[in-house]
Design an enzyme around this catalytic site. Sequence first.
Site, PDB file in Angstrom:
ATOM      1  N   ASP A  93       0.855  -1.185   0.000  1.00 34.35           N
ATOM      2  CA  ASP A  93       0.000   0.000   0.000  1.00 34.35           C
ATOM      3  C   ASP A  93       0.895   1.240   0.000  1.00 34.35           C
ATOM      4  OD1 ASP A  93       0.952   0.329   2.556  1.00 34.35           O
ATOM      5  OD2 ASP A  93      -0.936  -0.108   3.551  1.00 34.35           O
ATOM      6  N   SER A  94       0.296   2.410  -0.090  1.00 36.70           N
ATOM      7  CA  SER A  94       1.084   3.616  -0.325  1.00 36.70           C
ATOM      8  C   SER A  94       1.386   4.429   0.926  1.00 36.70           C
ATOM      9  CB  SER A  94       0.331   4.529  -1.298  1.00 36.70           C
ATOM     10  OG  SER A  94      -0.831   5.047  -0.675  1.00 36.70           O
TER      11      SER A  94
ATOM     12  N   GLN B 184     -11.320   7.263  -4.673  1.00 41.41           N
ATOM     13  CA  GLN B 184     -11.774   7.784  -3.389  1.00 41.41           C
ATOM     14  C   GLN B 184     -13.146   8.448  -3.581  1.00 41.41           C
ATOM     15  OE1 GLN B 184     -10.741   7.294  -0.401  1.00 41.41           O
ATOM     16  NE2 GLN B 184      -8.676   6.466  -0.672  1.00 41.41           N
TER      17      GLN B 184
ATOM     18  N   GLY C 124     -10.841   3.979   0.933  1.00 49.19           N
ATOM     19  CA  GLY C 124     -11.737   4.811   1.725  1.00 49.19           C
ATOM     20  C   GLY C 124     -13.005   4.125   2.172  1.00 49.19           C
TER      21      GLY C 124
ATOM     22  N   ASP D 110      -7.737  -7.462   1.012  1.00 51.09           N
ATOM     23  CA  ASP D 110      -6.801  -7.645   2.120  1.00 51.09           C
ATOM     24  C   ASP D 110      -7.476  -7.146   3.378  1.00 51.09           C
ATOM     25  OD1 ASP D 110      -5.245  -4.986   3.355  1.00 51.09           O
ATOM     26  OD2 ASP D 110      -6.282  -4.631   1.466  1.00 51.09           O
TER      27      ASP D 110
ATOM     28  N   HIS E 148      -5.312 -20.988  11.221  1.00 53.62           N
ATOM     29  CA  HIS E 148      -6.676 -21.403  10.865  1.00 53.62           C
ATOM     30  C   HIS E 148      -7.429 -20.283  10.141  1.00 53.62           C
ATOM     31  CE1 HIS E 148     -10.807 -22.615  10.855  1.00 53.62           C
ATOM     32  NE2 HIS E 148     -11.074 -21.441  11.402  1.00 53.62           N
TER      33      HIS E 148
END
Length: 376
Positions: A92-93, A194, A221, A271, A340
């Site tokens: 990510d940034s 965004q 966002g 993610d 798990h």
Amino acid sequence: MKFNLTISDSKSKARAGEIITDHGKIETPIFMPVGTIASVKGVHQSELKNEINPDIILGNTYHLYLRPQTTILEQAGGLHKFMNWDRNILTDSGGYQVYSLANRRKIKEEGVKFKSHIDGSTHFFTPENVMEIQRSIGADIIMAFDECTPYPCEYNYAKQSMERTHRWLTRCVNHLKRTPLKYDYNQTLFPIVQGSTYKDLRKQSANFIASIEAEGNAIGGLSVGEPAEEMYAMTEVVTEILPKDKPRYLMGVGTPINILENIALGIDMFDCVMPTRNARNGMLFTAHGTINIKNKKWENDFSPIDEMAITYVDTLYSKAYLRHLFASKEMLGKQIATIHNLGFYLWLVREARKHILAGDFTQWKDTMVKQMNKRL
């Protein structure tokens, strides 16, 4: 990077495809375990690769910049070699950290001034140096520098922030054109849509992002406190506009139910820290609902952690044993629960893919959502 769209579901917007980078193939839909500081917390790389088996994991630009720092990563030959991971990595940034460090940062047109959470030292992120940092880290997929707005967010601020994110994107793209690769493989930039929870802003942003013609696109966002229905509404607006022949990444989402519902809206990549964070607190995800393994009801339950045996730990250990480890504050308990939960998330997206290919995704998804929305 290449994206091959294999099939689209006839009753929803769900898709199955594959992303191909210099570090291998990523079958979509995919969940990316979060490896914030060059480690998926509590999991050995051998277990990550052989048991959980993701095609791609995520690293965090902000954290890796601060520690171990880019000079160390460059000396190691990039993040892949530093952490001994030969599959795909996405970074990510730092835009989410801009959001989360609200009391430690100041946003300007040039960039973001912030104080380190480690030692209080002052740093400055710009679109240009964030591209440089991600060149040094060496992820296969890198994210444009953006600002993640909070929820709720006033319309005028959301609009100003979105427009600044678009200007920053242009600077990211221009800088990458001038910047050579540091390692012997390619990197792909994903812009980020965004616009908070305002449909007109999301449409504007999605159209602008689509016009960049990047090889993949992200939606940011969301999953910042808004109701799930608002998340789904914004996702649907955006996926109607983003190109269908490019992968779509919904950042930071979410619960197993969130993931299935967003797959149905045309999202390919996810993610979230939820499976690992919740595991460390004793919350297990299963196909039949969630389990708080700390509860006394599991004290003498000697059945497997998960009857479906998603990972090897589910067959090795019982619920009673795992509860005992948590009650004893034994670190092995958190590790078993983490393996798990990550295994379950990867199982879930792979089952979704199977059902998309088989043509019965919607029916299967609706059944799974009902089952998973239970506390066991």
